[in-house]
Design an enzyme around this catalytic site. Structure first.
Site, short mmCIF file in Angstrom:
data_model
loop_
_atom_site.label_atom_id
_atom_site.label_comp_id
_atom_site.label_asym_id
_atom_site.label_seq_id
_atom_site.Cartn_x
_atom_site.Cartn_y
_atom_site.Cartn_z
N ARG A 272 0.88 -1.22 -0.12
CA ARG A 272 -0.16 -0.05 -0.08
C ARG A 272 0.87 1.24 -0.14
O ARG A 272 1.47 1.57 1.08
CB ARG A 272 -0.86 -0.11 1.26
CG ARG A 272 -2.12 0.87 1.31
CD ARG A 272 -2.62 1.01 2.54
NE ARG A 272 -1.75 2.03 3.32
CZ ARG A 272 -1.73 2.17 4.68
NH1 ARG A 272 -2.45 0.79 5.35
NH2 ARG A 272 -1.02 2.63 5.24
N HIS A 276 -3.60 4.76 4.33
CA HIS A 276 -4.68 3.75 4.38
C HIS A 276 -6.16 4.31 3.69
O HIS A 276 -6.56 3.83 2.86
CB HIS A 276 -5.23 3.17 5.96
CG HIS A 276 -6.41 2.51 6.01
ND1 HIS A 276 -6.67 1.26 5.48
CD2 HIS A 276 -7.76 2.88 6.48
CE1 HIS A 276 -7.93 0.68 5.63
NE2 HIS A 276 -8.49 1.86 6.23
N TYR A 285 3.40 5.38 12.08
CA TYR A 285 3.65 3.99 12.14
C TYR A 285 4.70 3.21 11.30
O TYR A 285 4.82 2.04 11.52
CB TYR A 285 2.11 3.19 12.39
CG TYR A 285 1.32 3.22 11.22
CD1 TYR A 285 1.66 2.80 9.93
CD2 TYR A 285 0.16 4.34 11.16
CE1 TYR A 285 0.74 2.49 8.76
CE2 TYR A 285 -0.66 4.39 10.04
CZ TYR A 285 -0.43 3.69 9.01
OH TYR A 285 -1.24 3.65 7.82
#
Ligand SMILES: Cc1ncc(C[n+]2csc(CCOP(=O)(O)OP(=O)(O)O)c2C)c(N)n1
Ligand SMILES: [Mg+2]
Lengths: 379, 325
Positions: A272, A276, A285
């Site tokens: 990805r 998100h 993160y």
């Protein structure tokens, strides 16, 4: 509380089906070459176009969200090859059960991209016709659609639409889902059902390494494709950034389904590259270095490199695709901005097949109430 | 005094609970490094470690089911459900296991589990991110169901919920997450968890609400007072058990009651309040109890959600109706 893994229990790095290296070099494969032996230069050019258009629609949607035209967008950036490769392995009669990120699959199935944007703009919850496109509605509750796909496949099975040898009749169903989804009970139940009833379904997992902020290790200690063995059907890991490999692996899995040989789990190993969704901030993160590493494996660049290497396309072709993408983007922007807001009373329209007396009354009350403002304004 | 919004207040409450009781755990999707999608658990994993702040696999039934086991082992899990619509994969565990364990074990087994759920709409989200399922939990015996409407309550109620030996479903008004207020973090809570609060005293009509709708009703009361009408606003706070003493007291004075919630109308909290008020205050009522709620449709697409949701005008319209009798 650290859990030690015995060194001998650590499996070797799993094999990844790859037909195009990140540099665009075509590597031969003993088994999968035959599955794409018929793929012509035209086919590759068409897939390149799909990839570019998919990325462009996605980029445009991200921009529109930033401008306040969409409430949210879930970007597919980096996953184009997994989506286009698998979608182009489908036949017209096959059915797709997507998550919320399968925008390039939707394009390949002929869904008008404005309809994808309409959902994320908040004007409806899915306005395309799954009977017409064989692309079912987006599913946001993680994993639920894998059971729907399995049930649909059971219907196909009962209709005798598998194993007849008629290429226009035999039907496969494909369920898309993510790495995080593999933890859900629903997905595991789908695996069990599909296995027990030998359903003509392909479980296509786009392992993009992340479920929002949680890395793959939070969901599994074995490579995902290996889970299939425990459920009793084959699993295969494919380079999800290699459109040719995704096409080959998906073709095989879908044909097994159409032939009545049951389910397959395909793990498309990808990344990805974006957040998100547009509300997410991945810098909290994950390391930028990871993203940089995956950029070198870009799914579009490698096809382009391959096409240049193999004289499959010239600059004029790439320019024309660019121009198509630009045109699509311009139209999409205008169409998105022109989407009308739904009428307030439309919320009562499709709760049931026939409206109930209660809802008729609530609708009337809303109308009277809203009209009272109009009267006030008029006065 | 510290200025805190609701996310920070819950964070501070969780932190204090974890400091004072080593058995308190936080678990859920993305609650660790990310601090939850709303940052309610921000920094907790860094300070309390991965054993106590657990990024769980993506499985709500698993989150609740393992919390049951942890609780049986003496822990006090605080489970975060990422959005209201995603509690349902865990609903079986909540209804069949969490709610009933104390009863079926003849009182031997206690499950001090808190299930935190950001709920409600008006955030422009896609499907399943704006639901108000509180009544479907308040209907289940064995669960306590509470909801905060402001930072002060959020700070104390989360701590009180964690201390309780019964399971608590803790609803957080996500659209109000960033509303700020001064909180005395060192003081003592001025109310028990299972009690309502008069948010604004008034004399002409009573408006009962909870969670995100309390602010809407306070705004309505401010507008009404400009028109010379005094509304008493009551924040119910606890939906199970339902504490209606303040409502009865108020209705006996005003004779008029409007109940407001985002959730659907039919068989909702408003219906229960109306029934009980009719039983208790029949002779004081000047008008039937009015409900201002979401409609009995699925939560609609974002571009029509404001028409679906109760707002200041709809509250005042209902107040007018109580005066029309
Ligand atoms: C049942 C449920 N729980 C939680 C969520 C919130 N949520 C949305 S996407 C997501 C992560 C999904 O990860 P993955 O399956 O890997 O798919 P990806 O988003 O990476 O494509 C989560 C937790 C949800 N949509 N549904
Ligand atoms: Mg993922």
């Amino acid at each position: 509380m650290t859990v030690e893994t015995a060194a001998e229990a650590t499996p070797p790095e799993p094999e990844l089906v790859q037909l195009l290296t990140p540099e665009g070099e075509r590597v031969p494969h003993e088994h999968y070459d035959s599955l794409i032996a018929d793929v012509t230069g035209d086919d590759i050019r068409a897939m390149y176009r799909d990839l570019v258009l998919g990325r462009r629609v996605d980029g445009e949607a991200v921009a529109l969200q930033r401008q306040g035209e969409l409430g949210l967008w879930a970007s597919l950036l980096g996953q184009e090859a997994a989506q286009v490769g698998s979608a182009r392995a489908l036949r017209a009669q096959d059915h797709v059960f997507p998550t919320y990120r399968e925008h390039a699959v939707a394009l390949c199935r002929g869904v008008d991209p404005v309809k994808l944007l309409a959902l994320f703009r908040g004007v409806d919850q899915g306005s395309w016709d799954p009977d017409e496109t064989r692309f079912h509605l987006y599913t946001i509750v993680i994993g639920a659609q894998t059971l729907h796909a399995t049930g649909y496949a059971m219907g196909v099975q009962r209709d005798g639409a598998i194993g007849t040898g008629d290429p226009d009749r035999d039907t496969a169903v494909i369920a898309y889902f993510g790495d995080g989804a593999t933890s859900q009970g629903d997905v595991n139940e789908a695996f069990i059902w599909a296995s027990v009833v030998n359903a003509p379904v392909v479980f296509f997992c786009q392992n993009n390494q992340w479920a929002i902020s949680e890395p793959l290790e939070r969901q599994t200690r074995v490579p995902l494709y290996r889970r299939a063995a425990g459920f009793g059907f084959p699993g295969v890991r494919v380079d999800g950034n290699d459109v040719l490999a995704c096409l080959a692996v998906s073709r095989e899995a879908l044909q097994r389904a159409r032939d009545g040989e049951g389910p397959t789990l395909v793990e498309a190993f990808t990344y990805r590259m974006g957040a998100h969704t547009t509300t997410d901030d991945p810098t909290r993160y994950r390391l930028n270095a990871e993203l940089e590493h995956w950029k070198l494996k870009d799914p579009i660049e490698r096809v382009k490199a391959h096409m240049v290497r193999s004289d499959l396309a010239d600059q004029a072709f790439f320019d024309s695709v660019e121009q198509d993408a630009e045109e699509l983007a311009v139209n999409l922007r205008a169409a998105c901005r022109a989407l009308p807001d739904p009428a307030p009373t439309s919320i009562f329209d499709h709760v049931y097949v026939e409206p109930t007396p209660d809802l008729v009354a609530q609708r009337e009350a809303m109308t009277t109430y809203l009209d009272s403002f109009a009267e006030e304004v008029a006065r | 005094m510290t200025a805190l919004n609701i996310t920070k207040a819950i964070n501070a409450g969780l932190r204090r609970s974890m400091e004072s009781d080593a058995k308190v755990l936080v678990m859920g999707e993305d609650v660790g490094k990310l601090g939850g999608v709303f940052r309610v658990t921000d920094g907790l994993q860094k300070d309390f470690g991965e054993d106590r702040v657990i990024d769980t696999p993506l499985a709500e039934s698993g989150i609740i089911g393992t919390a049951v086991g942890l609780a049986l082992r003496g822990y006090r899990p605080v489970c975060e459900i990422q959005f209201d619509g995603f509690v349902f994969p865990g609903y079986d565990q909540i209804v069949n296991q969490v709610a009933k364990m104390h009863f079926r074990s003849g009182g031997r087994l206690r499950l001090p589990i808190v299930i935190r759920i950001p709920y409600g709409g008006s955030i422009g989200a896609v499907e399943h991110h704006s639901e108000s399922p509180e009544a479907t939990f308040a209907h289940i015996p064995g669960l306590k169901v509470v909801t905060c409407s402001n930072p002060l309550d959020a700070y104390w109620m989360i701590q009180q919920a964690i201390q309780l030996d019964d399971p608590v479903v803790f609803f957080e008004p996500k659209r109000r997450y960033y509303e700020k207020a001064e909180v005395d973090v060192d003081g003592e809570p001025d109310l028990p968890l299972e009690s309502a609060r008069v948010a604004l005293p008034g004399t002409d009509a009573t408006v009962a609400a909870y969670g995100p709708m309390v602010k809407t009703c306070l705004d309505a009361a401010a507008a009404a007072s400009d028109d010379g009408r005094s509304l008493e606003v009551i924040d119910l706070r606890s939906l199970s058990p339902l504490d209606l003493r303040a409502v009865y007291d108020s209705v006996r004075r005003t004779g008029r009651l409007v109940v407001v919630h985002e959730a659907h109308r039919t068989l909702g909290v408003g219906a229960e309040v109306a029934a009980r008020v009719t039983e208790e205050c029949f002779y004081s009522l000047e008008a039937p109890v009015q409900r201002v709620t979401g409609y009995d449709t699925p939560y609609p697409p974002a571009r029509v959600e404001e028409e679906y949701l109760p707002d200041l005008d709809r509250v005042l319209d209902a107040v007018d109706r109580t005066f029309a009798y």
